[in-house]
Design a protein around this motif. Structure first.
Motif, mmCIF file in Angstrom:
data_model
loop_
_atom_site.group_PDB
_atom_site.id
_atom_site.type_symbol
_atom_site.label_atom_id
_atom_site.label_comp_id
_atom_site.label_asym_id
_atom_site.label_seq_id
_atom_site.Cartn_x
_atom_site.Cartn_y
_atom_site.Cartn_z
ATOM 1 N N THR A 185 0.801 -1.132 0.218
ATOM 2 C CA THR A 185 -0.037 -0.055 -0.039
ATOM 3 C C THR A 185 0.882 1.212 -0.101
ATOM 4 O O THR A 185 2.022 1.251 0.385
ATOM 5 N N ALA A 186 0.154 2.324 -0.386
ATOM 6 C CA ALA A 186 1.108 3.580 -0.449
ATOM 7 C C ALA A 186 -0.224 4.762 -0.628
ATOM 8 O O ALA A 186 -1.007 4.484 -1.203
ATOM 9 N N THR A 187 0.179 5.966 -0.058
ATOM 10 C CA THR A 187 -0.881 6.910 -0.318
ATOM 11 C C THR A 187 -0.336 7.690 -1.712
ATOM 12 O O THR A 187 0.814 7.703 -2.007
ATOM 13 N N ALA A 196 0.074 2.221 -10.345
ATOM 14 C CA ALA A 196 0.692 1.456 -8.973
ATOM 15 C C ALA A 196 2.053 1.394 -8.720
ATOM 16 O O ALA A 196 2.578 1.557 -7.831
ATOM 17 N N VAL A 197 2.831 0.838 -9.905
ATOM 18 C CA VAL A 197 4.291 0.689 -9.769
ATOM 19 C C VAL A 197 5.021 2.081 -9.409
ATOM 20 O O VAL A 197 5.676 2.140 -8.334
ATOM 21 N N GLU A 198 4.577 3.084 -10.223
ATOM 22 C CA GLU A 198 5.154 4.544 -9.836
ATOM 23 C C GLU A 198 4.768 4.922 -8.191
ATOM 24 O O GLU A 198 5.792 5.586 -8.006
ATOM 25 N N ALA A 199 3.678 4.519 -7.922
ATOM 26 C CA ALA A 199 3.415 4.937 -6.445
ATOM 27 C C ALA A 199 4.254 4.276 -5.470
ATOM 28 O O ALA A 199 4.206 4.923 -4.174
ATOM 29 N N LEU A 200 4.830 3.079 -5.887
ATOM 30 C CA LEU A 200 5.552 2.233 -4.623
ATOM 31 C C LEU A 200 7.027 2.340 -5.087
ATOM 32 O O LEU A 200 7.308 1.636 -5.981
ATOM 33 N N PRO A 201 7.647 2.950 -4.269
ATOM 34 C CA PRO A 201 9.087 3.394 -4.715
ATOM 35 C C PRO A 201 9.963 1.910 -4.984
ATOM 36 O O PRO A 201 10.765 1.876 -5.857
ATOM 37 N N ALA A 202 9.606 1.157 -4.252
ATOM 38 C CA ALA A 202 10.597 -0.322 -4.571
ATOM 39 C C ALA A 202 10.212 -0.864 -5.827
ATOM 40 O O ALA A 202 11.105 -1.386 -6.423
ATOM 41 N N CYS A 203 8.964 -0.712 -5.953
ATOM 42 C CA CYS A 203 8.249 -1.407 -7.392
ATOM 43 C C CYS A 203 8.995 -0.601 -8.398
ATOM 44 O O CYS A 203 9.466 -1.029 -9.656
ATOM 45 N N ALA A 204 9.012 0.580 -8.295
ATOM 46 C CA ALA A 204 9.162 1.610 -9.178
ATOM 47 C C ALA A 204 10.959 1.641 -9.543
ATOM 48 O O ALA A 204 11.494 1.663 -10.705
ATOM 49 N N ALA A 205 11.791 1.177 -8.399
ATOM 50 C CA ALA A 205 12.960 0.775 -8.602
ATOM 51 C C ALA A 205 13.494 -0.316 -9.351
ATOM 52 O O ALA A 205 14.677 -0.418 -9.940
ATOM 53 N N LEU A 206 12.551 -1.402 -9.486
ATOM 54 C CA LEU A 206 12.978 -2.524 -10.484
ATOM 55 C C LEU A 206 12.892 -2.036 -11.816
ATOM 56 O O LEU A 206 12.360 -1.289 -12.445
#
Length: 317
Positions: A87-89, A167-177
């Motif tokens: 989750t992320a705001t 959603a990927v862009e909102a979750l920093p670790a996911c966006a780092a992949l």
């Protein structure tokens, strides 16, 4: 039945959206129930090319709360483990943009015109497509739903995958992949679910793991180019084989295991900014005709001496 009618019937079957079962599959409330609770929702459930659930991406704005994204992976079975929701705001601007982008996602496009008299229209087979079901509920409690698969490539499919990308862009670790080393935004979220602890460090190590040719080396010739991914005193041990130590010995041992052994990460844990543990299983078999057996194993990545993440050790647990 003519061949043409048979193929058209098959295509129609492939293009027919499946009945939405997201609530049951992912353990979330029915979309209509959320509307009666004054909760605004935009969500997309994905099915992969094997017909298996691939994830649920939800954007939620509950009464008196900030808008947020929630990503749920499919429930555990004999092949996969369970993961907690991510989750992320999100910002109000992001919320407004995704709602505006969804206008018309449920409009069914007109069918193509029939072929001209005397001409035969071209037929195209579409096999094993990804599919998506998009649902929304607004402030009035009105529910909209559309399902579509990649054979159609219409508005619902495009909107669903656009939501996964947000959603990927909102979750920093996911966006780092590294998005260039995965199939799509949904699989990127699935890989992101493996990360825990210092997820930023875990994402960095996982990007190295995804270096082309590393996870499944095509042959012994890859030992030298992959040597840069091993620590000076790296230790690599495969089941039934002696430990190999040092850059060249370790890289040679890594690529020499052949097609009958490979490591599958199941948890990627960032213990520190410079230390990441990959816990998983080695799939092994005595010969090409035998069934695979699993052996628990751990792959350690460290960042030392000014280098990026490199293999420190690999061995069965």
């Amino acid at each position: 039945m003519t061949l043409r009618k048979f193929v058209l019937a098959a295509l129609l079957l492939l293009a027919t959206p499946a009945v939405a079962q997201e609530a049951k599959t992912y353990g979330v409330p029915e979309i209509a129930a959320l509307g009666t609770a004054n909760t605004l929702v935009v969500r997309a459930a994905f099915t992969d090319s094997n017909g298996q659930p691939a994830g649920l991406v939800s954007f939620i704005r509950a009464l008196g709360e900030e808008p947020r994204v929630e990503v749920r992976m499919p429930p555990a079975n004999e092949w996969r483990q369970a993961f907690p929701p991510m989750t992320a705001t999100i910002s109000a601007a992001t919320w407004r943009a995704l709602v505006e982008d969804g206008v018309g996602f449920d409009i069914v496009p007109a069918p193509p015109p029939p072929p001209e008299p005397g001409k035969v229209d071209a037929l195209a087979l579409c096999m094993h497509p990804w599919s998506v079901t998009v649902e929304t509920v607004d402030a009035l409690g009105d529910v909209r739903r559309a399902g579509e698969n990649a054979c159609r490539k219409g508005a619902a499919l495009r909107y669903g995958f656009a939501l996964a990308k947000v959603a990927v862009e909102a979750l920093p670790a996911c966006a780092a992949l590294d998005a260039g080393r995965t199939r799509n935004a949904v699989t990127q979220l699935g890989e992101c679910a493996l990360l825990s602890g210092d997820r930023a460090a875990a994402a960095e190590a996982y990007n190295v793991w995804k270096t082309p040719g590393f996870a499944r080396p095509p042959g012994p010739d890859f030992a030298r180019p992959l040597g840069a991914l091993f620590f000076d005193q790296a230790e690599v041990t495969w089941p039934g084989a002696p430990m190999a130590k040092g850059i060249f010995a370790a890289s040679q041992a890594w690529v020499a295991r052949g097609a009958d052994q490979y490591f599958q990460p199941r948890k990627i844990i960032g213990d520190r900014a410079d230390l990441v543990r990959m816990q998983g299983v080695i799939w092994t078999r005595p010969n090409a005709g035998a069934d695979y057996a699993s052996v628990p194993a751990t792959l350690i990545w460290t960042r030392e001496n000014g280098f990026g993440f490199r293999v420190r050790s690999f061995k069965p647990d």
